[in-house]
Design an enzyme around this catalytic site. Structure first.
Site, PDB file in Angstrom:
ATOM      1  CG  ASP A 269      41.845  39.857  38.198  1.00 25.04           C
ATOM      2  OD1 ASP A 269      41.368  40.696  38.979  1.00 25.04           O
ATOM      3  OD2 ASP A 269      42.312  40.176  37.087  1.00 25.04           O
ATOM      4  CG  ASP A 279      48.720  39.396  36.044  1.00 23.03           C
ATOM      5  OD1 ASP A 279      49.330  38.743  35.186  1.00 23.03           O
ATOM      6  OD2 ASP A 279      47.651  39.016  36.536  1.00 23.03           O
TER       7      ASP A 279
END
Length: 521
Positions: A269, A279
């Protein structure tokens, strides 16, 4: 505030029909509409003029009340509907089911300078995907993400960009070490910009639920919107799509290894279909060269996401994406070929990258051995990766082994260890290196120029970020400003910032935030 806003993602893909902001499983939808939490007293910490211009804003607008209101989540821009994405993912090798944007809210998309870009707030409040979280972020993690996003861009590493970081004026409860000692910290929100925030996990969630209709819809959307060069039809279309993602992922990993960057949380993810770094959590740059180092406290035992294992994990993640796309292709041979080719191409490209770092233009077996021997020798004594490669460019082809060793000695953390067998090992490698340099036709000065273009002088070491965070927590943003300026030109000498061309200080080895970090934000 006028922006070239568009709604490509939300117009073409299905929305969650449920509009309540309750934690829940979301089915047969790509996203849920969500309104950001209104911050108490938003205050700008830092903003990037470059990224402002990228999305269609002037540099002057950064200081405006409108800018602070929109990019802190206080005000929803007229004509826009913020949303959070639904996706799943494998975390530390295990299927985690639905994850989604638990603390990220996409404000809108813009179409500017021939690019489609998505603008997203991280830390702007709860979404249906927040699970047990509050959807908020703290100042320390927001500053780290903001500085690192821009640092990576200027290093030439594909990445999301960061427009701004702002304090929210509220306190957020976090357990920084996950040891039961939670404390309140300053809240913050960071504004991220990317072509999109679509991840491998966006496809995995539909495959796991056997929702082939929406899996195909998402794949077709991505191909038409982000990969228009793919013009084939049928299953070949999805094979070409997977090939593009695999190629871009490989190139990204080569860059990570080139600059010594360790992501720390390479879950599926956290893998972008665009081959960009996404991220920023417990990341870090190698200080002492150690292929087994991970910056993530959660990964301290298994070291799944250690520096040397990143290429293998990228391949593993691509396998999960291949499995997710399989229902659209229904044959494995083409996907397997792409995965096998990833390994072959990565090793070839890695060797080429390493020779560039060494200033060697000739490709032959002896130079491949030179790379292999170096990666072993760098572990003989604690050696700062960034400083080592930068100093290596100062060696002349007519130097002796002892003269060459003196030039790289400032990269060693314990210079007293460079004796006996350790010194002999270094002499052996330097003899190989000097012999390779003698076979080069390029002059020393020209070689140094080319090496300095791929070996940065400055990277965002964790202790540097931590110093900026500690100052910012006292409302002194000057160090954030200084590091932002420094990291715009990481390959330049910048003598005015020479203090940052230094090994990690001893006090930073064990200080919280300066070595390993948790996922806490």
């Amino acid at each position: 505030m006028q922006l070239p806003v568009t709604t490509i993602f939300t117009e073409k893909l299905p929305a969650d029909p449920e509009t309540s902001n309750e934690i829940r499983q979301v089915y047969e939808a790509m996203f849920s509409y969500v309104t950001p939490k209104v911050p108490l007293h938003p205050k700008l910490v830092h903003a990037s003029a470059e990224v402002a211009q990228l999305i269609g804003l002037s540099e002057q607008s950064i200081s405006s009340d409108d800018f602070i209101a929109v990019f802190s989540g206080k005000k929803v821009l007229e004509g826009t509907k913020p949303f959070a994405m639904c996706y799943g993912g494998h975390q530390f090798g295990n299927w985690a089911g639905q994850l989604g944007d638990g603390r990220a809210i996409n404000l809108f998309e813009v179409q500017n300078q021939g690019q489609n870009l998505m603008v997203q707030l991280k830390g702007a409040g709860k979404t249906p995907y927040s699970r047990r979280g509050d959807g908020l972020a703290v100042l320390r993690s927001s500053i780290r993400e903001h500085l690192c996003s821009e640092a990576m861009y200027h290093l030439g590493v594909p990445t999301t960009r960061s427009l701004s970081v702002m304090e929210t004026g509220e306190k957020v409860l976090r357990d920084i070490l996950y040891n039961g000692n939670a404390a309140y910290e300053k809240g913050a929100v960071v504004c991220r910009v990317a072509p999109s925030f679509i991840r491998f996990g966006n496809f995995e969630i539909f495959a796991a639920r056997q929702d082939v209709k929406n899996l195909k819809l998402l794949a077709d959307f991505c191909i038409e919107t982000y990969f228009p060069s793919i013009t084939t039809t049928g299953k070949e279309r999805y094979i070409a799509f997977f090939q593009e993602i695999a190629t871009q992922t490989k190139e990204l990993l080569i860059h990570w290894q080139r600059v010594g960057f360790v992501h720390g949380v390479m879950n599926t993810d956290n893998m972008s279909i665009h081959g960009i770094t996404i991220d920023y959590g417990p990341y870090g740059w190698l200080e002492g060269y150690d292929p087994h180092w991970t910056p993530n406290t959660t990964d301290a035992q298994g070291k799944r996401y250690r520096f040397g294992n990143q290429p293998h994990i990228a391949l593993w993640n691509l396998l999960q994406l291949a499995n997710a796309l399989y229902p659209l292709i229904e044959e494995t041979q083409a996907l397997e070929r792409i995965l096998e080719q990833f390994n072959t191409d990565f090793q070839s490209d890695f060797n080429a990258m390493m020779l560039n770092k060494l200033g060697i233009t000739k490709r032959h077996k002896e130079n491949e051995n030179l790379i292999h021997q170096l990666l072993i020798t760098l572990q003989e004594t604690e050696t700062d990766m960034t400083i080592f490669y930068r100093l290596l460019a100062r060696i002349s082809k007519n130097d002796s082994e002892s003269e060459a060793l003196q030039k790289i000695k400032p990269a060693f953390y314990q210079e007293a260890e460079i004796k006996d067998s350790v010194q002999e090992t270094w002499y052996f490698w330097l003899s190989l290196y000097l012999n390779s340099l003698k076979q080069e036709t390029v002059a020393d000065a020209e070689r140094k120029r080319s090496m300095d273009l791929v070996n940065p002088k400055y990277v965002l070491r964790n202790y540097m970020a931590q110093l900026a965070i500690e100052a910012a927590e006292k409302e002194d943003y000057s160090l954030v400003d200084e590091l932002a300026e420094l990291l715009k030109r990481p390959y330049d000498e910048q003598p005015e910032y020479e203090k940052w061309f230094a090994k990690r200080p001893d006090w930073a080895r064990t200080k919280i935030g300066c070595s390993m970090l948790s996922c806490s934000s």
